[in-house]
Design an enzyme around this catalytic site. Structure first.
Site, short mmCIF file in Angstrom:
data_model
loop_
_atom_site.label_atom_id
_atom_site.label_comp_id
_atom_site.label_asym_id
_atom_site.label_seq_id
_atom_site.Cartn_x
_atom_site.Cartn_y
_atom_site.Cartn_z
N ARG A 196 12.05 -13.67 -1.90
CA ARG A 196 11.97 -15.07 -1.47
C ARG A 196 10.81 -15.30 -0.50
NH1 ARG A 196 17.29 -16.19 1.25
NH2 ARG A 196 16.93 -14.03 1.84
N ASN A 215 18.76 -16.98 -2.62
CA ASN A 215 19.59 -15.96 -3.24
C ASN A 215 20.82 -16.61 -3.82
OD1 ASN A 215 17.96 -13.79 -2.57
ND2 ASN A 215 19.09 -13.25 -0.75
#
Length: 93
Positions: free
Chosen positions: A23, A41
């Protein structure tokens, strides 16, 4: 307001993609490309990414998502086109 020509894609990336800076690296790459959106997530172990911006820049980010950072092992990528919302900036959720 959404700029004409802006596209939005939702990308769901499966594999070893959590705990490998996926990320955060995605945010860095997106900001460098001028692409807005977010990365998060998911409970199922995948990473979900929303990308908005110039079609060529968004396509480059989708291509990046297929491999991710060096520690990631991507096993599948699902890309869905969506209506742009005019978001700005890129965040990690």
């Amino acid at each position: 307001m959404v700029n004409p020509g802006t596209v939005r894609r939702r990308v769901v990336v499966d594999g070893r993609v959590q705990g490998v800076f996926y990320r955060d690296t995605c945010r860095t790459v997106a900001r460098q490309a001028g692409v807005s959106g977010w990365a998060s997530n998911r409970a199922d172990g995948a990473v979900e990414v929303v990308l908005e911006g110039d079609p060529e820049a968004v396509d480059r980010l989708v291509t990046w998502c297929r491999s991710g950072p060096s520690q990631a092992v991507v096993t599948s990528v699902k890309v869905t086109d969506e209506e742009p919302e005019g978001i700005s900036g890129f965040s990690v959720r």
